[in-house]
Design a protein around this motif. Structure first.
Motif, PDB file in Angstrom:
ATOM      1  N   UNK A  63      34.065  32.707  48.543  1.00  0.00           N
ATOM      2  CA  UNK A  63      34.206  34.104  48.120  1.00  0.00           C
ATOM      3  C   UNK A  63      33.186  34.931  48.873  1.00  0.00           C
ATOM      4  N   UNK A  64      33.664  35.995  49.493  1.00  0.00           N
ATOM      5  CA  UNK A  64      32.735  36.857  50.239  1.00  0.00           C
ATOM      6  C   UNK A  64      32.131  37.924  49.336  1.00  0.00           C
ATOM      7  N   UNK A  65      30.937  38.366  49.675  1.00  0.00           N
ATOM      8  CA  UNK A  65      30.256  39.455  48.967  1.00  0.00           C
ATOM      9  C   UNK A  65      29.753  40.460  50.008  1.00  0.00           C
ATOM     10  N   UNK A  66      29.312  41.609  49.534  1.00  0.00           N
ATOM     11  CA  UNK A  66      28.799  42.633  50.448  1.00  0.00           C
ATOM     12  C   UNK A  66      29.886  43.605  50.847  1.00  0.00           C
ATOM     13  N   UNK A  67      29.730  44.205  52.003  1.00  0.00           N
ATOM     14  CA  UNK A  67      30.626  45.277  52.458  1.00  0.00           C
ATOM     15  C   UNK A  67      31.844  44.710  53.199  1.00  0.00           C
ATOM     16  N   UNK A  68      33.055  45.072  52.751  1.00  0.00           N
ATOM     17  CA  UNK A  68      34.283  44.621  53.398  1.00  0.00           C
ATOM     18  C   UNK A  68      35.182  45.819  53.717  1.00  0.00           C
ATOM     19  N   UNK A  69      36.088  45.597  54.660  1.00  0.00           N
ATOM     20  CA  UNK A  69      36.992  46.669  55.105  1.00  0.00           C
ATOM     21  C   UNK A  69      38.441  46.248  54.867  1.00  0.00           C
ATOM     22  N   UNK A  70      39.373  47.209  54.797  1.00  0.00           N
ATOM     23  CA  UNK A  70      40.780  46.845  54.642  1.00  0.00           C
ATOM     24  C   UNK A  70      41.203  45.796  55.679  1.00  0.00           C
ATOM     25  N   UNK A  75      38.574  53.080  52.120  1.00  0.00           N
ATOM     26  CA  UNK A  75      37.797  53.043  53.354  1.00  0.00           C
ATOM     27  C   UNK A  75      37.037  51.725  53.455  1.00  0.00           C
ATOM     28  N   UNK A  76      36.443  51.324  52.336  1.00  0.00           N
ATOM     29  CA  UNK A  76      35.640  50.093  52.319  1.00  0.00           C
ATOM     30  C   UNK A  76      35.508  49.592  50.889  1.00  0.00           C
ATOM     31  N   UNK A  77      35.091  48.350  50.791  1.00  0.00           N
ATOM     32  CA  UNK A  77      34.939  47.712  49.484  1.00  0.00           C
ATOM     33  C   UNK A  77      33.572  47.039  49.474  1.00  0.00           C
ATOM     34  N   UNK A  78      32.805  47.216  48.386  1.00  0.00           N
ATOM     35  CA  UNK A  78      31.538  46.497  48.293  1.00  0.00           C
ATOM     36  C   UNK A  78      31.627  45.536  47.114  1.00  0.00           C
ATOM     37  N   UNK A  79      31.320  44.288  47.388  1.00  0.00           N
ATOM     38  CA  UNK A  79      31.399  43.263  46.339  1.00  0.00           C
ATOM     39  C   UNK A  79      30.008  42.893  45.883  1.00  0.00           C
ATOM     40  N   UNK A  94      24.386  41.442  30.928  1.00  0.00           N
ATOM     41  CA  UNK A  94      25.477  42.294  30.437  1.00  0.00           C
ATOM     42  C   UNK A  94      26.184  42.885  31.651  1.00  0.00           C
ATOM     43  N   UNK A  95      27.518  42.872  31.611  1.00  0.00           N
ATOM     44  CA  UNK A  95      28.274  43.443  32.733  1.00  0.00           C
ATOM     45  C   UNK A  95      29.683  43.812  32.321  1.00  0.00           C
ATOM     46  N   UNK A  96      30.324  44.702  33.100  1.00  0.00           N
ATOM     47  CA  UNK A  96      31.719  45.063  32.819  1.00  0.00           C
ATOM     48  C   UNK A  96      32.612  43.859  33.119  1.00  0.00           C
ATOM     49  N   UNK A  97      33.849  43.863  32.607  1.00  0.00           N
ATOM     50  CA  UNK A  97      34.776  42.784  32.928  1.00  0.00           C
ATOM     51  C   UNK A  97      34.830  42.560  34.451  1.00  0.00           C
ATOM     52  N   UNK A  98      34.864  41.302  34.863  1.00  0.00           N
ATOM     53  CA  UNK A  98      34.727  40.966  36.286  1.00  0.00           C
ATOM     54  C   UNK A  98      35.989  41.344  37.071  1.00  0.00           C
ATOM     55  N   UNK A  99      35.811  41.631  38.345  1.00  0.00           N
ATOM     56  CA  UNK A  99      36.942  42.081  39.180  1.00  0.00           C
ATOM     57  C   UNK A  99      36.942  41.437  40.569  1.00  0.00           C
ATOM     58  N   UNK A 109      36.655  35.018  35.168  1.00  0.00           N
ATOM     59  CA  UNK A 109      35.419  34.363  34.733  1.00  0.00           C
ATOM     60  C   UNK A 109      34.283  34.351  35.732  1.00  0.00           C
ATOM     61  N   UNK A 110      34.559  34.609  36.992  1.00  0.00           N
ATOM     62  CA  UNK A 110      33.481  34.552  37.981  1.00  0.00           C
ATOM     63  C   UNK A 110      32.878  35.959  38.125  1.00  0.00           C
ATOM     64  N   UNK A 111      31.549  36.074  38.040  1.00  0.00           N
ATOM     65  CA  UNK A 111      30.913  37.400  38.000  1.00  0.00           C
ATOM     66  C   UNK A 111      30.837  38.114  39.355  1.00  0.00           C
ATOM     67  N   UNK A 112      31.984  38.669  39.758  1.00  0.00           N
ATOM     68  CA  UNK A 112      32.072  39.530  40.942  1.00  0.00           C
ATOM     69  C   UNK A 112      32.588  40.892  40.470  1.00  0.00           C
ATOM     70  N   UNK A 113      32.116  41.940  41.139  1.00  0.00           N
ATOM     71  CA  UNK A 113      32.619  43.291  40.848  1.00  0.00           C
ATOM     72  C   UNK A 113      32.844  44.022  42.156  1.00  0.00           C
ATOM     73  N   UNK A 114      33.979  44.742  42.212  1.00  0.00           N
ATOM     74  CA  UNK A 114      34.331  45.479  43.425  1.00  0.00           C
ATOM     75  C   UNK A 114      34.096  46.967  43.226  1.00  0.00           C
ATOM     76  N   UNK A 115      33.483  47.580  44.229  1.00  0.00           N
ATOM     77  CA  UNK A 115      33.365  49.035  44.229  1.00  0.00           C
ATOM     78  C   UNK A 115      34.071  49.562  45.473  1.00  0.00           C
ATOM     79  N   UNK A 116      35.007  50.481  45.269  1.00  0.00           N
ATOM     80  CA  UNK A 116      35.794  51.010  46.379  1.00  0.00           C
ATOM     81  C   UNK A 116      35.191  52.318  46.886  1.00  0.00           C
ATOM     82  N   UNK A 117      35.171  52.466  48.214  1.00  0.00           N
ATOM     83  CA  UNK A 117      34.837  53.763  48.792  1.00  0.00           C
ATOM     84  C   UNK A 117      36.130  54.331  49.342  1.00  0.00           C
TER      85      UNK A 117
END
Lengths: 152, 81
Positions: free
Chosen positions: A82-89, A47-51, B74-79, A120-128
């Protein structure tokens, strides 16, 4: 030109490339990678992705990756957005643009930057998901292997 | 010495903590992890997963040393990407 941006807003690849090439006749090749949000991951509808990212370190990590690319290949410009925040498909997430006198350097550097950014770049994705639940995206070993190829 | 610690993404949620200031004698990242794990749950199991470390906003290894005023993350592997 060296351009690194971490932003919520969308970007326009065409106008960026025009900006990089303006007034330059020494550029023989440009290679651009753009990543998009997919609507399906691990068989689930997204539904959405938060970075999320690590402000401060993110910019430093991207700079280090870009500097490494510039030291390895003969490049005219490198741009990473690189975008961050709330993204959509179907939204754009990331852009890497590289220009060079020759295509070989541009192709290699663009792929190198993406492979290193992924690990190596500190981004993390959370999927809804469509059912309302959400989950953090897990790192893929195939990304580690892709980055490993560039080790000298 | 005093260090500032940041936690991100799934790890921050698991710990219900995004940042803290800590007075510690830990001389390396791995010593610091040992101290954090000794707090018990959820800290103990959170650090069982694969966790990346950054010191002063650069990726670091567990053996890398810590100094007064350092920023540790500290953080999980990046994605990203």
């Amino acid at each position: 030109m060296r351009l690194i941006r971490v932003q919520q807003e969308d970007f326009d690849a065409g106008s960026l490339l025009a900006e990089l090439r303006a007034g330059r006749s020494d550029i023989g090749a440009s290679v651009m990678f753009i990543g998009y949000v997919r609507d399906l991951n691990l068989d689930d509808h997204i539904q959405a992705l938060r970075l999320e990212h690590y402000p401060g370190m993110t910019e430093k990590a991207l700079e280090e990756i870009v500097n490494e690319a510039i030291s390895r290949w003969d490049l005219t410009d490198v741009a990473v957005i690189h975008r961050v925040g709330e993204l959509r498909p179907s939204d754009q997430i990331v852009l890497v643009a590289v220009t060079s006198a020759h295509r070989g350097d541009a192709f290699a550097a663009c792929e190198f930057i993406m492979d290193y950014l992924k690990t190596r770049a500190p981004f993390w994705k959370k999927e809804r998901l469509k059912d309302g639940s959400s989950r953090w995206v897990e790192a893929r070993s195939s990304d580690d292997e892709a980055a490993e190829r560039w080790k000298e | 010495m005093t260090i500032r610690i940041f936690y991100f993404a799934a790890l921050a949620e698991q710990l219900d903590c995004r940042s803290e200031e800590l007075e510690t004698g830990a001389t390396s990242a791995s010593e610091l992890i040992g101290i954090l794990r000794a707090r018990g749950e959820p800290w103990r199991s959170a650090f069982d997963s694969r966790i990346q470390v950054a010191i002063n906003q650069h990726l670091a290894g567990p053996a890398d040393s810590l100094g007064d005023g350092d920023e540790v993350a500290f953080f999980p592997p990046v994605t990203g990407g």
